[in-house]
Design a protein around this motif. Sequence first.
Motif, PDB file in Angstrom:
ATOM      1  N   ILE A  87       9.749 -36.320  18.961  1.00  0.00           N
ATOM      2  CA  ILE A  87       9.872 -36.023  20.531  1.00  0.00           C
ATOM      3  C   ILE A  87       8.374 -36.057  21.194  1.00  0.00           C
ATOM      4  O   ILE A  87       7.436 -35.710  20.470  1.00  0.00           O
ATOM      5  N   PRO A  88       8.264 -36.637  22.164  1.00  0.00           N
ATOM      6  CA  PRO A  88       6.851 -36.753  22.819  1.00  0.00           C
ATOM      7  C   PRO A  88       6.512 -35.416  23.500  1.00  0.00           C
ATOM      8  O   PRO A  88       6.607 -35.369  24.816  1.00  0.00           O
ATOM      9  N   SER A  89       5.963 -34.476  22.663  1.00  0.00           N
ATOM     10  CA  SER A  89       5.757 -33.288  23.046  1.00  0.00           C
ATOM     11  C   SER A  89       4.568 -33.126  24.174  1.00  0.00           C
ATOM     12  O   SER A  89       4.603 -32.508  25.125  1.00  0.00           O
ATOM     13  N   GLU A  90       3.425 -33.946  23.765  1.00  0.00           N
ATOM     14  CA  GLU A  90       2.451 -34.024  24.793  1.00  0.00           C
ATOM     15  C   GLU A  90       2.624 -34.451  26.033  1.00  0.00           C
ATOM     16  O   GLU A  90       2.320 -33.966  27.303  1.00  0.00           O
ATOM     17  N   ARG A  91       3.818 -35.650  26.105  1.00  0.00           N
ATOM     18  CA  ARG A  91       4.044 -36.003  27.620  1.00  0.00           C
ATOM     19  C   ARG A  91       4.917 -35.054  28.343  1.00  0.00           C
ATOM     20  O   ARG A  91       5.013 -34.862  29.306  1.00  0.00           O
ATOM     21  N   LEU A 104       4.569 -24.632  24.181  1.00  0.00           N
ATOM     22  CA  LEU A 104       5.704 -25.705  24.388  1.00  0.00           C
ATOM     23  C   LEU A 104       6.102 -26.293  22.970  1.00  0.00           C
ATOM     24  O   LEU A 104       7.195 -26.213  22.631  1.00  0.00           O
ATOM     25  N   LYS A 105       5.018 -26.555  22.344  1.00  0.00           N
ATOM     26  CA  LYS A 105       5.146 -27.178  20.898  1.00  0.00           C
ATOM     27  C   LYS A 105       5.896 -26.121  19.970  1.00  0.00           C
ATOM     28  O   LYS A 105       6.703 -26.520  19.282  1.00  0.00           O
ATOM     29  N   ALA A 106       5.400 -25.052  19.695  1.00  0.00           N
ATOM     30  CA  ALA A 106       5.732 -23.864  19.099  1.00  0.00           C
ATOM     31  C   ALA A 106       7.261 -23.585  19.209  1.00  0.00           C
ATOM     32  O   ALA A 106       8.018 -23.381  18.416  1.00  0.00           O
TER      33      ALA A 106
END
Length: 200
Positions: A87-91, A104-106
């Motif tokens: 999943i492109p979490s940074e985007r 958000l990542k956690a």
Amino acid sequence: MFATVAAHATATATATATRASAASSSTFSFANIALSAQTLLSRPSWDVALVLALLAIAFFYGISTGKKKAVTAIIYTYVSFAVFSAIPSERLASIVRIPQPFFLKAALFGVIFIILMFLFGRTRTRGFARPGAWWQIFVLSVTQVGLLAHIIFGFLPQEQIATLAPLTKNFFANQDIHVWWFLGPLTLLAFFKRFTSLED
């Protein structure tokens, strides 16, 4: 003669003062260590508190559901990380404009883990584990928490990792031992499967 006696007395006094200073320095060092440990236990930082909370949750989950479920939780941790990595979490963080991508990542990783456990880990439990398996559940719980903590702290930027407590910074958030955190649980599961029963 008087000069020799005076010199000897001066040397003796200097040596005594040096030993006293060293003893005082050693006592001060041990006092600092004891004070740091007491401070850590009385007012733990958020990262240490997170590790302790995860350990308590994992242990009581394993005790209440059995060793087999504890093993399943470790396996789903790997699966969750694999899905999260795709999943492109940074985007996604830039789209929703979250100032701290760590949260958000956690949260995203946690949601994936819970969904996988809910969808594929719903099996009938057998109540509390038998007493002989408790030590194995504790070892599995520590391994599970270590892997989870390593993954979660890995979402932090380097400048924030530097502010963590020494325990979490050097042991859980240390990327130099990244490969060992991912190989260690698998090695433990292989050991349990080879020499013990994974059943409750």
